[in-house]
Design a protein around this motif. Structure first.
Motif, PDB file in Angstrom:
ATOM      1  N   LYS A  66       2.038 -31.568 -11.324  1.00 56.99           N
ATOM      2  CA  LYS A  66       2.935 -32.488 -12.026  1.00 56.99           C
ATOM      3  C   LYS A  66       3.038 -33.846 -11.327  1.00 56.99           C
ATOM      4  N   LEU A  67       2.513 -33.937 -10.115  1.00 59.97           N
ATOM      5  CA  LEU A  67       2.533 -35.207  -9.384  1.00 59.97           C
ATOM      6  C   LEU A  67       1.495 -36.169  -9.959  1.00 59.97           C
ATOM      7  N   ASP A  68       1.811 -37.441  -9.981  1.00 61.17           N
ATOM      8  CA  ASP A  68       0.875 -38.463 -10.444  1.00 61.17           C
ATOM      9  C   ASP A  68      -0.057 -38.851  -9.300  1.00 61.17           C
ATOM     10  N   LYS A  69      -0.910 -37.923  -8.913  1.00 61.97           N
ATOM     11  CA  LYS A  69      -1.876 -38.173  -7.846  1.00 61.97           C
ATOM     12  C   LYS A  69      -3.177 -38.662  -8.469  1.00 61.97           C
ATOM     13  N   GLN A  70      -3.699 -39.743  -7.926  1.00 64.08           N
ATOM     14  CA  GLN A  70      -4.949 -40.314  -8.411  1.00 64.08           C
ATOM     15  C   GLN A  70      -6.018 -40.198  -7.324  1.00 64.08           C
ATOM     16  N   LYS A  71      -7.277 -40.297  -7.723  1.00 62.96           N
ATOM     17  CA  LYS A  71      -8.376 -40.112  -6.771  1.00 62.96           C
ATOM     18  C   LYS A  71      -8.367 -41.151  -5.655  1.00 62.96           C
ATOM     19  N   GLU A  72      -7.811 -42.346  -5.915  1.00 64.34           N
ATOM     20  CA  GLU A  72      -7.783 -43.374  -4.870  1.00 64.34           C
ATOM     21  C   GLU A  72      -6.669 -43.158  -3.844  1.00 64.34           C
ATOM     22  N   ASP A  73      -5.743 -42.235  -4.133  1.00 61.07           N
ATOM     23  CA  ASP A  73      -4.672 -41.943  -3.176  1.00 61.07           C
ATOM     24  C   ASP A  73      -5.243 -41.265  -1.940  1.00 61.07           C
ATOM     25  N   ILE A  74      -4.580 -41.470  -0.832  1.00 59.57           N
ATOM     26  CA  ILE A  74      -5.008 -40.905   0.446  1.00 59.57           C
ATOM     27  C   ILE A  74      -4.371 -39.535   0.623  1.00 59.57           C
ATOM     28  N   VAL A  75      -5.141 -38.570   1.114  1.00 57.63           N
ATOM     29  CA  VAL A  75      -4.614 -37.246   1.425  1.00 57.63           C
ATOM     30  C   VAL A  75      -4.855 -36.982   2.908  1.00 57.63           C
ATOM     31  N   VAL A  76      -3.795 -36.576   3.590  1.00 57.03           N
ATOM     32  CA  VAL A  76      -3.879 -36.203   4.998  1.00 57.03           C
ATOM     33  C   VAL A  76      -3.455 -34.752   5.113  1.00 57.03           C
ATOM     34  N   GLU A  77      -4.347 -33.930   5.658  1.00 60.02           N
ATOM     35  CA  GLU A  77      -4.005 -32.528   5.893  1.00 60.02           C
ATOM     36  C   GLU A  77      -3.408 -32.378   7.277  1.00 60.02           C
ATOM     37  N   LYS A  78      -2.426 -31.480   7.368  1.00 59.09           N
ATOM     38  CA  LYS A  78      -1.787 -31.228   8.658  1.00 59.09           C
ATOM     39  C   LYS A  78      -1.616 -29.729   8.869  1.00 59.09           C
ATOM     40  N   THR A  79      -1.450 -29.357  10.117  1.00 56.18           N
ATOM     41  CA  THR A  79      -1.241 -27.938  10.468  1.00 56.18           C
ATOM     42  C   THR A  79       0.046 -27.757  11.265  1.00 56.18           C
ATOM     43  N   HIS A  80       0.874 -28.788  11.297  1.00 58.46           N
ATOM     44  CA  HIS A  80       2.104 -28.801  12.080  1.00 58.46           C
ATOM     45  C   HIS A  80       3.161 -29.498  11.238  1.00 58.46           C
ATOM     46  N   ALA A  81       4.434 -29.256  11.515  1.00 54.31           N
ATOM     47  CA  ALA A  81       5.503 -29.920  10.772  1.00 54.31           C
ATOM     48  C   ALA A  81       5.409 -31.445  10.875  1.00 54.31           C
ATOM     49  N   ASN A  82       4.924 -31.941  11.997  1.00 51.89           N
ATOM     50  CA  ASN A  82       4.788 -33.369  12.240  1.00 51.89           C
ATOM     51  C   ASN A  82       3.483 -33.866  11.610  1.00 51.89           C
ATOM     52  N   ALA A  83       3.592 -34.706  10.599  1.00 50.87           N
ATOM     53  CA  ALA A  83       2.406 -35.197   9.890  1.00 50.87           C
ATOM     54  C   ALA A  83       1.520 -36.093  10.753  1.00 50.87           C
ATOM     55  N   PHE A  84       2.026 -36.517  11.906  1.00 50.22           N
ATOM     56  CA  PHE A  84       1.230 -37.340  12.826  1.00 50.22           C
ATOM     57  C   PHE A  84       0.461 -36.496  13.843  1.00 50.22           C
ATOM     58  N   TYR A  85       0.894 -35.262  14.047  1.00 52.75           N
ATOM     59  CA  TYR A  85       0.327 -34.423  15.105  1.00 52.75           C
ATOM     60  C   TYR A  85      -1.084 -33.955  14.748  1.00 52.75           C
ATOM     61  N   GLN A  86      -2.045 -34.389  15.536  1.00 53.26           N
ATOM     62  CA  GLN A  86      -3.458 -34.024  15.380  1.00 53.26           C
ATOM     63  C   GLN A  86      -3.983 -34.298  13.968  1.00 53.26           C
ATOM     64  N   THR A  87      -3.527 -35.438  13.393  1.00 54.51           N
ATOM     65  CA  THR A  87      -4.058 -35.909  12.114  1.00 54.51           C
ATOM     66  C   THR A  87      -4.480 -37.367  12.287  1.00 54.51           C
ATOM     67  N   ASN A  88      -5.044 -37.917  11.242  1.00 54.19           N
ATOM     68  CA  ASN A  88      -5.442 -39.323  11.278  1.00 54.19           C
ATOM     69  C   ASN A  88      -4.405 -40.221  10.600  1.00 54.19           C
ATOM     70  N   LEU A  89      -3.184 -39.737  10.380  1.00 54.93           N
ATOM     71  CA  LEU A  89      -2.169 -40.521   9.678  1.00 54.93           C
ATOM     72  C   LEU A  89      -1.869 -41.833  10.397  1.00 54.93           C
TER      73      LEU A  89
END
Length: 162
Positions: A66-89
């Motif tokens: 239901k989200l208006d996500k488009q192909k040009e939007d950025i997706v960052v996967e994370k494995t921790h509650a902190n979206a900055f931890y060991q990601t490229n955010l």
């Protein structure tokens, strides 16, 4: 009309959380914010959690359809509650010259809180609208009370509410 940040960051609005408090209402509100950011050609970043309980590629791992996500939007996967931890955010934000972010999503007391506090520590200015996160009732508080409790903590310490 609330001020826009340099980017909109949408945290963990995945199907696994579809039964959290006001999930569909929050999606509607997030889609309204997405519309505003698209009008100003500002980045929209979806954060997507992945761990042993929320397995990449599973139905529940997928972002809500239901989200208006488009192909040009950025997706960052994370494995921790902190979206900055060991990601490229942080790298993405820095490369795009982003110094302010608007945060929304799930879960208020876990991934949203941790990411907000880390973003603040990294020097980002954080904007939010009230009631733009969701969570579940727990043994101590209703979801509504949890959201209110964390918004009170964040207000003027970590977040500028609009």
């Amino acid at each position: 009309m609330p001020e826009l940040a340099d980017a909109l960051v949408i945290i963990d609005m995945q199907r696994a959380l579809q039964y959290s408090y006001n999930f569909d209402g929050l999606i509607h509100s997030i889609n309204d914010r997405i519309f505003s950011y698209r009008q100003d050609n500002l980045p929209i970043i979806f954060i997507q959690h992945n761990d042993q309980d929320l397995v990449r590629g599973s139905e529940l791992w997928n972002l809500s359809g239901k989200l208006d996500k488009q192909k040009e939007d950025i997706v960052v996967e994370k494995t921790h509650a902190n979206a900055f931890y060991q990601t490229n955010l942080n790298k993405i934000l820095m490369q795009k010259g982003i110094r302010s972010i608007e945060v929304c999503g799930a879960q208020t007391e876990y991934c949203c809180n941790t990411t907000i506090i880390m973003a603040h520590g990294l020097g980002y200015k954080i904007f939010m609208e009230h009631d733009m996160t969701t969570t579940f009732d727990n043994d101590y508080m209703t979801a509504e009370d949890t959201i209110s409790f964390f918004e009170n903590i964040w207000n003027q310490r970590f977040v500028t509410f609009q």
